[in-house]
Design a protein around this motif. Structure first.
Motif, short mmCIF file in Angstrom:
data_model
loop_
_atom_site.label_atom_id
_atom_site.label_comp_id
_atom_site.label_asym_id
_atom_site.label_seq_id
_atom_site.Cartn_x
_atom_site.Cartn_y
_atom_site.Cartn_z
N PHE A 15 -9.03 0.84 6.95
CA PHE A 15 -8.06 1.32 5.96
C PHE A 15 -8.75 2.12 4.86
N ALA A 16 -9.84 1.59 4.34
CA ALA A 16 -10.55 2.27 3.25
C ALA A 16 -11.01 3.66 3.67
N GLY A 17 -11.62 3.75 4.82
CA GLY A 17 -12.12 5.05 5.29
C GLY A 17 -11.02 6.08 5.42
N GLN A 18 -9.91 5.70 6.04
CA GLN A 18 -8.80 6.64 6.25
C GLN A 18 -8.12 7.01 4.94
N LEU A 19 -7.96 6.05 4.06
CA LEU A 19 -7.28 6.34 2.79
C LEU A 19 -8.13 7.21 1.87
N VAL A 20 -9.44 7.00 1.87
CA VAL A 20 -10.33 7.87 1.08
C VAL A 20 -10.28 9.28 1.65
N LYS A 21 -10.32 9.42 2.97
CA LYS A 21 -10.25 10.75 3.60
C LYS A 21 -8.95 11.46 3.25
N ALA A 22 -7.89 10.69 3.05
CA ALA A 22 -6.59 11.28 2.71
C ALA A 22 -6.50 11.63 1.22
N GLY A 23 -7.56 11.32 0.46
CA GLY A 23 -7.60 11.73 -0.94
C GLY A 23 -7.15 10.70 -1.95
N HIS A 24 -6.98 9.46 -1.51
CA HIS A 24 -6.52 8.43 -2.43
C HIS A 24 -7.68 7.80 -3.20
N ASP A 25 -7.35 7.23 -4.36
CA ASP A 25 -8.31 6.49 -5.17
C ASP A 25 -8.29 5.05 -4.65
N VAL A 26 -9.35 4.68 -3.92
CA VAL A 26 -9.37 3.39 -3.23
C VAL A 26 -10.43 2.47 -3.82
N GLN A 27 -10.01 1.25 -4.13
CA GLN A 27 -10.97 0.22 -4.50
C GLN A 27 -10.85 -0.90 -3.48
N ILE A 28 -11.98 -1.52 -3.16
CA ILE A 28 -11.99 -2.59 -2.16
C ILE A 28 -12.67 -3.81 -2.75
N THR A 29 -12.16 -4.97 -2.38
CA THR A 29 -12.71 -6.22 -2.86
C THR A 29 -12.65 -7.26 -1.76
N SER A 30 -13.54 -8.23 -1.82
CA SER A 30 -13.52 -9.36 -0.90
C SER A 30 -14.34 -10.49 -1.49
N ARG A 31 -14.34 -11.62 -0.82
CA ARG A 31 -15.10 -12.76 -1.33
C ARG A 31 -16.60 -12.60 -1.11
N ASP A 32 -16.99 -11.64 -0.26
CA ASP A 32 -18.40 -11.38 0.04
C ASP A 32 -18.82 -10.07 -0.62
N ALA A 33 -19.48 -10.18 -1.78
CA ALA A 33 -19.84 -8.99 -2.55
C ALA A 33 -20.75 -8.04 -1.77
N ILE A 59 -1.18 -2.39 -2.70
CA ILE A 59 -2.21 -3.36 -2.36
C ILE A 59 -2.12 -3.61 -0.86
N VAL A 60 -3.26 -3.45 -0.19
CA VAL A 60 -3.34 -3.71 1.24
C VAL A 60 -4.07 -5.03 1.42
N LEU A 61 -3.43 -5.99 2.05
CA LEU A 61 -4.03 -7.28 2.30
C LEU A 61 -4.58 -7.28 3.73
N ALA A 62 -5.89 -7.25 3.86
CA ALA A 62 -6.55 -7.16 5.17
C ALA A 62 -7.41 -8.40 5.38
N THR A 63 -6.76 -9.54 5.42
CA THR A 63 -7.45 -10.81 5.60
C THR A 63 -6.80 -11.57 6.75
N PHE A 64 -7.46 -12.64 7.17
CA PHE A 64 -6.83 -13.54 8.12
C PHE A 64 -5.64 -14.21 7.44
N TYR A 65 -4.63 -14.52 8.20
CA TYR A 65 -3.42 -15.14 7.65
C TYR A 65 -3.75 -16.37 6.82
N ILE A 66 -4.63 -17.20 7.32
CA ILE A 66 -4.97 -18.45 6.63
C ILE A 66 -5.65 -18.22 5.28
N ASP A 67 -6.26 -17.04 5.08
CA ASP A 67 -6.96 -16.71 3.84
C ASP A 67 -6.10 -15.92 2.85
#
Length: 76
Positions: A15-33, A59-67
């Motif tokens: 998602f990040a790669g495609q959205l940046v290529k499309a010109g959007h301002d993308v920030q990404i976060t996760s529990r693993d810095a 906001i794009v939620l790209a996690t396992f359902y349980i998380d």
């Protein structure tokens, strides 16, 4: 458009790669810095800590359902 992706696994990175290529301002976060930094460097997104995720248009939620609940709570 400002977009936050929660999750730096395969889907979050894709998602990040495609959205940046499309010109959007993308920030990404996760529990693993380290993984977040790697994905950001590979895609051109900005890596942020969960507590530093700023408000976004989408906001794009790209996690396992349980998380999902923990991931959303981590960004407030």
């Amino acid at each position: 458009m400002k977009i936050t992706i929660i999750g730096a696994g395969n889907m979050g990175a894709a998602f990040a790669g495609q959205l940046v290529k499309a010109g959007h301002d993308v920030q990404i976060t996760s529990r693993d810095a380290g993984k977040t930094e790697t994905v950001a460097a590979e895609t051109g997104a900005r890596a942020v800590a969960p507590t530093e995720a700023q408000s976004s248009d989408i906001i794009v939620l790209a996690t396992f359902y349980i998380d999902a609940v923990d991931a959303l709570q981590s960004v407030g």
